[in-house]
Design an enzyme around this catalytic site. Structure first.
Site, PDB file in Angstrom:
ATOM      1  N   ARG A 197       0.829  -1.223   0.000  1.00  0.00           N
ATOM      2  CA  ARG A 197       0.000   0.000   0.000  1.00  0.00           C
ATOM      3  C   ARG A 197       0.855   1.262   0.000  1.00  0.00           C
ATOM      4  O   ARG A 197       0.398   2.343  -0.314  1.00  0.00           O
ATOM      5  CB  ARG A 197      -0.992  -0.025   1.171  1.00  0.00           C
ATOM      6  CG  ARG A 197      -2.011   1.087   1.102  1.00  0.00           C
ATOM      7  CD  ARG A 197      -3.266   0.906   1.965  1.00  0.00           C
ATOM      8  NE  ARG A 197      -3.197  -0.096   2.996  1.00  0.00           N
ATOM      9  CZ  ARG A 197      -2.633   0.108   4.193  1.00  0.00           C
ATOM     10  NH1 ARG A 197      -2.117   1.277   4.503  1.00  0.00           N
ATOM     11  NH2 ARG A 197      -2.600  -0.872   5.080  1.00  0.00           N
ATOM     12  N   TYR A 223     -17.697  15.676 -15.956  1.00  0.00           N
ATOM     13  CA  TYR A 223     -17.972  14.254 -15.789  1.00  0.00           C
ATOM     14  C   TYR A 223     -19.043  14.079 -14.703  1.00  0.00           C
ATOM     15  O   TYR A 223     -18.939  14.632 -13.615  1.00  0.00           O
ATOM     16  CB  TYR A 223     -16.678  13.537 -15.394  1.00  0.00           C
ATOM     17  CG  TYR A 223     -16.742  12.049 -15.553  1.00  0.00           C
ATOM     18  CD1 TYR A 223     -16.837  11.456 -16.805  1.00  0.00           C
ATOM     19  CD2 TYR A 223     -16.712  11.218 -14.437  1.00  0.00           C
ATOM     20  CE1 TYR A 223     -16.898  10.093 -16.947  1.00  0.00           C
ATOM     21  CE2 TYR A 223     -16.775   9.836 -14.573  1.00  0.00           C
ATOM     22  CZ  TYR A 223     -16.869   9.281 -15.834  1.00  0.00           C
ATOM     23  OH  TYR A 223     -16.927   7.919 -15.954  1.00  0.00           O
ATOM     24  N   ASP A 248      -8.896  18.160 -14.995  1.00  0.00           N
ATOM     25  CA  ASP A 248      -9.072  16.787 -15.455  1.00  0.00           C
ATOM     26  C   ASP A 248      -8.830  16.832 -16.963  1.00  0.00           C
ATOM     27  O   ASP A 248      -9.665  17.329 -17.719  1.00  0.00           O
ATOM     28  CB  ASP A 248     -10.490  16.300 -15.118  1.00  0.00           C
ATOM     29  CG  ASP A 248     -10.768  14.884 -15.641  1.00  0.00           C
ATOM     30  OD1 ASP A 248     -10.072  14.440 -16.576  1.00  0.00           O
ATOM     31  OD2 ASP A 248     -11.701  14.240 -15.115  1.00  0.00           O
ATOM     32  N   LYS A 280      -8.487   5.609 -20.051  1.00  0.00           N
ATOM     33  CA  LYS A 280      -8.782   6.081 -21.405  1.00  0.00           C
ATOM     34  C   LYS A 280      -7.497   6.087 -22.250  1.00  0.00           C
ATOM     35  O   LYS A 280      -6.913   5.042 -22.457  1.00  0.00           O
ATOM     36  CB  LYS A 280      -9.439   7.455 -21.314  1.00  0.00           C
ATOM     37  CG  LYS A 280     -10.531   7.578 -20.228  1.00  0.00           C
ATOM     38  CD  LYS A 280     -11.776   6.766 -20.499  1.00  0.00           C
ATOM     39  CE  LYS A 280     -12.718   6.672 -19.303  1.00  0.00           C
ATOM     40  NZ  LYS A 280     -13.142   7.927 -18.708  1.00  0.00           N
TER      41      LYS A 280
HETATM   42  C1  LIG Z   1     -13.745   8.267 -17.467  1.00  0.00           C
HETATM   43  C2  LIG Z   1     -13.534   9.597 -16.867  1.00  0.00           C
HETATM   44  C3  LIG Z   1     -13.389   9.762 -15.484  1.00  0.00           C
HETATM   45  C4  LIG Z   1     -13.489   8.605 -14.523  1.00  0.00           C
HETATM   46  O1  LIG Z   1     -12.471   7.701 -14.717  1.00  0.00           O
HETATM   47  P1  LIG Z   1     -12.604   6.110 -14.362  1.00  0.00           P
HETATM   48  O2  LIG Z   1     -11.288   5.579 -14.752  1.00  0.00           O
HETATM   49  O3  LIG Z   1     -13.737   5.601 -15.190  1.00  0.00           O
HETATM   50  O4  LIG Z   1     -12.897   6.040 -12.909  1.00  0.00           O
HETATM   51  C5  LIG Z   1     -13.154  11.029 -14.991  1.00  0.00           C
HETATM   52  N1  LIG Z   1     -13.080  12.095 -15.810  1.00  0.00           N
HETATM   53  C6  LIG Z   1     -13.223  11.984 -17.147  1.00  0.00           C
HETATM   54  C7  LIG Z   1     -13.134  13.191 -18.007  1.00  0.00           C
HETATM   55  C8  LIG Z   1     -13.452  10.735 -17.718  1.00  0.00           C
HETATM   56  O5  LIG Z   1     -13.605  10.617 -19.044  1.00  0.00           O
END
Ligand SMILES: *Cc1c(COP(=O)(O)O)cnc(C)c1O
Length: 421
Positions: free
Chosen positions: A81, A134, A207, A232
Site C-alpha cells: 500500500r 464528468y 481533469d 482512457k
Molecule cells: C472516465 C472519466 C473519469 C473517470 O475515470 P474512471 O477511470 O472511469 O474512474 C473522470 N473524468 C473523465 C473526463 C473521464 O472521461
C-alpha cells in the site's frame, strides 16, 4: 520530507541538443535517467507482483526504519500500500510526459478525483467547478462533499468573471475538465491559473483525460494539479482501469501519504499494462487527432448532421483557445443528427448508431477500438427528454470516441450510416 524530488533538469534535457525530449521519446523511455539496468537486466520494467517486502534480519528492518525517518529509502519497499516498483515506474513515465515533478497512480480515474479532493479540502472549505463536467465528479462534489460540510459553486465554462466572483475566502480548489465531456469545451488554462493566483490558498486542478499530455500540458500554463482517467488514452487498449494525479513533488508527496491511509492503490499488473500502453501514446493520439479532424470536417458539411462539436473546427466556441494552447484536439467528436421528418430525434439517432459497423457501442473513450454512444441513453437513461435538456444533453447527440482504425474506413462507415437514416 520531500523525498520524491526528482532531478528534472538533467533528466529531461537532451544534452546534445539542449532541448527537452519529445513526447514519443519520453513515452518510450520515461525520464531517461541513465542506462540503469532493471532486475535481471530485463528491458521491460519487471512486474513485481507482491503484496509485501521482506527484511533479511532485525538489523536490516531497523536500518530501513531509521532511513525512513530521515526521508525514505531508495530501491526498496515496505508494504504494497506504500509503493510498488512497477507502479512507480509508470508514475515516473507519466510525470515526464506532463512536465510534472511526480505522479501518483490510483486504481480508477474516480479514485484519483475523490482522493485528491478529500485530501485537500477540510470541512468548512469551498470548491468551484465548471459545468459540462464528468457526471460522477459533479455528483461527488455537489452531494457527497456537501455531506462533509464542504460547499461548492458551479460556474459556466468560459465565464471567467463569474469564476472569479465565485471565489470566497474559504475557497481551496477550482476544478475543471479540459476538454469537457461531451461538448469538448476548452478552458483557458493560463487565465484560470492567473485568477487562482490572485487569491490566497486557491489551487487549480484540471481533469485532462480528453486531451492527454500529447495535446496539452496544463502544468506548463501554471495549473497546480493534472488528473487523468488513465483508463482512457494513457493505457489506450480498453483493458485496464487506472487514474493518475500529476503535479509538483511536494504536493504529490502529501497526496501519497494520504493514499497510504485511504488505501486506493493501483495493482502492479494494471501498472505494467499501463506502462506498455504509454509507449505508444504519442502514435495513437496522433492518429486519433488526424482521424477526428477529418471526421469533424466531413460531418460538418453533411446535410443530415445539424451541428458538430470539435475544438479543431472554427465553428467551435473555444477554437481560438484550443489553437493557442493545444497541439492537437483529441479523438472525440460530438455531433447532433438532423431528425428525419416526423420521427422522434432520439430514434433517428439510435438508428444511425445501429447502422454504424466499425465503432462498438460502449461507454469510455481513448482506446484503440472506436466507441460510439448516445449520451442521453448511455449516461442519462433515467431522465426524461426535458430533464436532459436542462443539463444540456440533447436526444440527437452522438459522442464518437475514435480509435486507431484507418481514417478512410471510418469516413466510409459514417457515410453509409448517414445514408440509411
Ligand atoms: C472516465 C472519466 C473519469 C473517470 O475515470 P474512471 O477511470 O472511469 O474512474 C473522470 N473524468 C473523465 C473526463 C473521464 O472521461
Amino acid at each position: 520530507m520531500f523525498d520524491v524530488v526528482q532531478t528534472q533538469e538533467t533528466a529531461e534535457l537532451n544534452v546534445w541538443q539542449k532541448r527537452p525530449f519529445g513526447s514519443s521519446t519520453r513515452a518510450v523511455h520515461g525520464q531517461l535517467d541513465g542506462r540503469r539496468p532493471n532486475a535481471h537486466h530485463a528491458l521491460t520494467t519487471p512486474l513485481v507482483q507482491t503484496a509485501t517486502y521482506t527484511f533479511t534480519d532485525t538489523a536490516d528492518l531497523c536500518a530501513f526504519m531509521d532511513a525512513k525517518m530521515w526521508g525514505g529509502v531508495e530501491g526498496r519497499g515496505e508494504y504494497g500500500r506504500y509503493g510498488n516498483p512497477t507502479v512507480q515506474s509508470a508514475e515516473k513515465r507519466i510525470a515526464a510526459l506532463e512536465n510534472g515533478g511526480d505522479a501518483l497512480l490510483f486504481p480508477t480515474g474516480m479514485t484519483a478525483v475523490t482522493n485528491v479532493l478529500l485530501s485537500i479540502l477540510p470541512t468548512g472549505s469551498h470548491i468551484i467547478f465548471t459545468d459540462d463536467c464528468y457526471r460522477k465528479t459533479r455528483v461527488f462534489v455537489s452531494a457527497f462533499l456537501r455531506r462533509l460540510g464542504i460547499e461548492s459553486a458551479q460556474v459556466a465554462m468560459g465565464d471567467y468573471d463569474a469564476l472569479e466572483a465565485a471565489i470566497q475566502p474559504n475557497t481551496r480548489i477550482i476544478i475543471s475538465e479540459s476538454p469537457t465531456n461531451p461538448y469538448l469545451r476548452v478552458a483557458d488554462l493560463e487565465k484560470l491559473a492567473q485568477i487562482a493566483r490572485r487569491h490566497r490558498g486557491v489551487k487549480t486542478i484540471i481533469d485532462a483525460t480528453f486531451a492527454t499530455p500529447v495535446n496539452q500540458k496544463p502544468l506548463d500554463f501554471g495549473i497546480d494539479l493534472v488528473i487523468h482517467s488513465a483508463t482512457k488514452y494513457l493505457s489506450g487498449h480498453n483493458d485496464i482501469m487506472a487514474g493518475v494525479a500529476v503535479g509538483d513533488a511536494g504536493l504529490i508527496h502529501a497526496l501519497r501519504q494520504s493514499q497510504g491511509m485511504l488505501g486506493g492503490v493501483l495493482d502492479p499488473h494494471a501498472a505494467y499494462l499501463l506502462e506498455r500502453g504509454l509507449k505508444t501514446l504519442q502514435l495513437r493520439v496522433q492518429r486519433q487527432n488526424e482521424t477526428a479532424q477529418a471526421v469533424a470536417e466531413f460531418l460538418e458539411q453533411h446535410p443530415k448532421v445539424e451541428r458538430v462539436w470539435y475544438p479543431g473546427l472554427a465553428s467551435h466556441p473555444d477554437y481560438a483557445v484550443a489553437q493557442a494552447q493545444m497541439n492537437g484536439f483529441g479523438g472525440v467528436v460530438s455531433f447532433e443528427i438532423a431528425s428525419a421528418s416526423g420521427e422522434d430525434p432520439l430514434h433517428t439517432t439510435s438508428r444511425f448508431i445501429d447502422a454504424m459497423t466499425i465503432p462498438l457501442i460502449a461507454p469510455s473513450l481513448g482506446g484503440v477500438e472506436s466507441l460510439i454512444e448516445q449520451p442521453s441513453l448511455m449516461s442519462y437513461y433515467e431522465l426524461s427528454t426535458e430533464e436532459r435538456l436542462t443539463i444540456g444533453i440533447k436526444d440527437n447527440l452522438v459522442r464518437f470516441a475514435i480509435g486507431i482504425e484507418d481514417t478512410a474506413d471510418i469516413l466510409a462507415d459514417l457515410e453509409q450510416a448517414l445514408r440509411v437514416i
